[in-house]
Design a protein around this motif. Structure first.
Motif, PDB file in Angstrom:
ATOM      1  N   TYR A 104       3.682   3.656   9.700  1.00  0.00           N
ATOM      2  CA  TYR A 104       3.091   3.775   8.714  1.00  0.00           C
ATOM      3  C   TYR A 104       1.684   2.639   9.319  1.00  0.00           C
ATOM      4  O   TYR A 104       2.313   1.796   9.083  1.00  0.00           O
ATOM      5  CB  TYR A 104       3.298   3.830   7.571  1.00  0.00           C
ATOM      6  N   LYS A 105       0.630   2.966   8.711  1.00  0.00           N
ATOM      7  CA  LYS A 105      -0.012   2.271   8.187  1.00  0.00           C
ATOM      8  C   LYS A 105      -1.688   2.472   7.665  1.00  0.00           C
ATOM      9  O   LYS A 105      -2.050   3.687   7.848  1.00  0.00           O
ATOM     10  CB  LYS A 105      -1.311   2.170   9.773  1.00  0.00           C
ATOM     11  N   ASP A 106      -2.070   1.687   6.847  1.00  0.00           N
ATOM     12  CA  ASP A 106      -3.216   2.042   6.241  1.00  0.00           C
ATOM     13  C   ASP A 106      -4.257   1.884   6.712  1.00  0.00           C
ATOM     14  O   ASP A 106      -4.669   1.017   7.275  1.00  0.00           O
ATOM     15  CB  ASP A 106      -3.107   1.500   5.126  1.00  0.00           C
ATOM     16  N   THR A 158       0.524  -1.239  -0.137  1.00  0.00           N
ATOM     17  CA  THR A 158      -0.050  -0.065  -0.124  1.00  0.00           C
ATOM     18  C   THR A 158       0.353   1.026  -0.573  1.00  0.00           C
ATOM     19  O   THR A 158       0.595   2.090   0.134  1.00  0.00           O
ATOM     20  CB  THR A 158      -0.695  -0.552   1.819  1.00  0.00           C
ATOM     21  N   PHE A 159       1.930   1.339  -0.011  1.00  0.00           N
ATOM     22  CA  PHE A 159       2.927   2.883   0.599  1.00  0.00           C
ATOM     23  C   PHE A 159       4.064   2.274   0.211  1.00  0.00           C
ATOM     24  O   PHE A 159       4.846   1.449  -0.310  1.00  0.00           O
ATOM     25  CB  PHE A 159       3.041   3.090   1.754  1.00  0.00           C
ATOM     26  N   ASP A 187      -6.592   7.606   4.280  1.00  0.00           N
ATOM     27  CA  ASP A 187      -6.981   6.173   4.382  1.00  0.00           C
ATOM     28  C   ASP A 187      -5.341   5.805   4.684  1.00  0.00           C
ATOM     29  O   ASP A 187      -5.164   4.910   4.401  1.00  0.00           O
ATOM     30  CB  ASP A 187      -7.146   6.333   2.879  1.00  0.00           C
ATOM     31  N   MET A 188      -4.366   6.925   5.637  1.00  0.00           N
ATOM     32  CA  MET A 188      -2.637   6.294   6.076  1.00  0.00           C
ATOM     33  C   MET A 188      -2.845   7.670   6.978  1.00  0.00           C
ATOM     34  O   MET A 188      -3.397   8.187   7.650  1.00  0.00           O
ATOM     35  CB  MET A 188      -1.905   6.395   4.991  1.00  0.00           C
ATOM     36  N   LYS A 247       1.284   7.437  -0.978  1.00  0.00           N
ATOM     37  CA  LYS A 247       0.239   6.382  -1.133  1.00  0.00           C
ATOM     38  C   LYS A 247      -0.332   7.295  -1.720  1.00  0.00           C
ATOM     39  O   LYS A 247      -0.771   8.329  -1.716  1.00  0.00           O
ATOM     40  CB  LYS A 247      -0.199   6.195   0.788  1.00  0.00           C
ATOM     41  N   TYR A 270      -3.767   7.552  -2.793  1.00  0.00           N
ATOM     42  CA  TYR A 270      -5.239   7.570  -2.435  1.00  0.00           C
ATOM     43  C   TYR A 270      -6.151   7.078  -2.467  1.00  0.00           C
ATOM     44  O   TYR A 270      -6.814   7.381  -4.153  1.00  0.00           O
ATOM     45  CB  TYR A 270      -5.290   9.304  -2.386  1.00  0.00           C
TER      46      TYR A 270
END
Length: 277
Positions: A263-265, A67-68, A190-191, A143, A145
């Motif tokens: 970091y996290k989604d 995701t990133f 969203d993150m 990320k 978006y």
């Protein structure tokens, strides 16, 4: 402003006498990239960035980050970019760990020092320059978006960690706290890119197992992490990638705090179709 001790790599090359074995680990569930890996030989360059090199910590890749992407940027005096982000749908976070830089965002200039944090929504008009006489090191998390019909894109902002009070984790007597740069219930985001702090001896007392993918860069201190049934030691300058649902817990070592950029989604439905439809 409170003086923080953030770790930043400076490159170089190990001597021929150094042992080959190290703490680097790459598995299907997690990876540990120790600070000793970040030498001159593994740096990259980017289009439209002058006087700049970077270490790529994570990128979307089969069997790795999904995701990133995350970079440690090193910009020399006079360096920077007038066209830093080529993807108009990419959001980003900048976090300064050493030196100073000037961020121009929608025509407004911000002098960012260690602890400086900028959130850049997709389509932001921004430029960056190092206008001092020493290099600047900062993290750049990117990320794609995920837009949601009926929900606005969050606005850009620039702050410093020192201006935000950490939130203590309940029932930990202040031993475990998180510095949150956005409201966790704001579903425009969203993150999350936060800073987590453990005092010496503090623990995550269970194996967290959750849908969020993680990137963790250790800013300060040391700890022992339990990752998918393996125990690994980490210290300032190390990076960890944790796949969604990878079990994770830790013991913080001493003598000072153990701190990392996380970091996290968040806040979006899991995709149900290959290709992201």
């Amino acid at each position: 402003m409170k003086q923080r001790n953030y770790y930043a790599p400076h490159g170089g090359h190990p001597p021929q006498t150094q042992l080959l074995s190290d703490r680097a680990v790459f598995t299907e569930a997690y990876a540990v990239i120790p600070k000793g890996v970040f030498g001159d030989i593994v740096t990259s360059n980017l289009p439209f960035w002058e006087g700049t090199r970077l270490w790529v910590l994570a990128r979307p890749l089969s069997g790795f980050a999904e995701t990133f992407s995350q970079y440690i940027m090193e910009v020399a005096p006079g360096g920077g970019s007038e066209h830093p982000e080529p993807d108009t749908e990419a959001e980003g976070v900048l976090f300064v760990v050493e030196g100073e830089m000037t961020l121009t965002l929608a025509g407004e200039r911000y002098q960012m020092q260690p602890g400086g944090y900028a959130f850049l929504p997709p389509g932001s008009d921004w430029q960056l320059r190092n206008e001092v006489d020493s290099p600047v090191h900062f993290h750049w998390v990117r990320k794609a978006y995920e837009r949601v019909e009926g929900i606005e894109v969050p606005e850009a902002f620039v702050v410093n960690e020192n201006d935000i009070s950490p939130n203590e984790m309940p029932d930990t007597e202040g031993r475990w706290a998180t510095t949150r740069f956005v409201d966790p219930v704001d579903v425009r985001h969203d993150m999350h890119v936060n800073i987590v702090t453990f005092q010496p001896g503090a623990v995550i007392p269970f194996d967290e197992t959750h849908v969020m993918e993680h990137g963790l860069y250790v800013l300060e201190g040391k700890a022992v992490y339990h990752l998918n049934q393996d125990w690994v030691e980490v210290e300032a300058g190390d990076f960890m990638w944790l796949r969604a649902f990878c079990p994770q817990a830790c013991y913080a070592g001493g003598p000072g705090p153990f701190r990392y950029l996380l970091y996290k989604d968040v806040n979006r439905h899991p995709k149900l179709h290959l290709g992201g439809r």
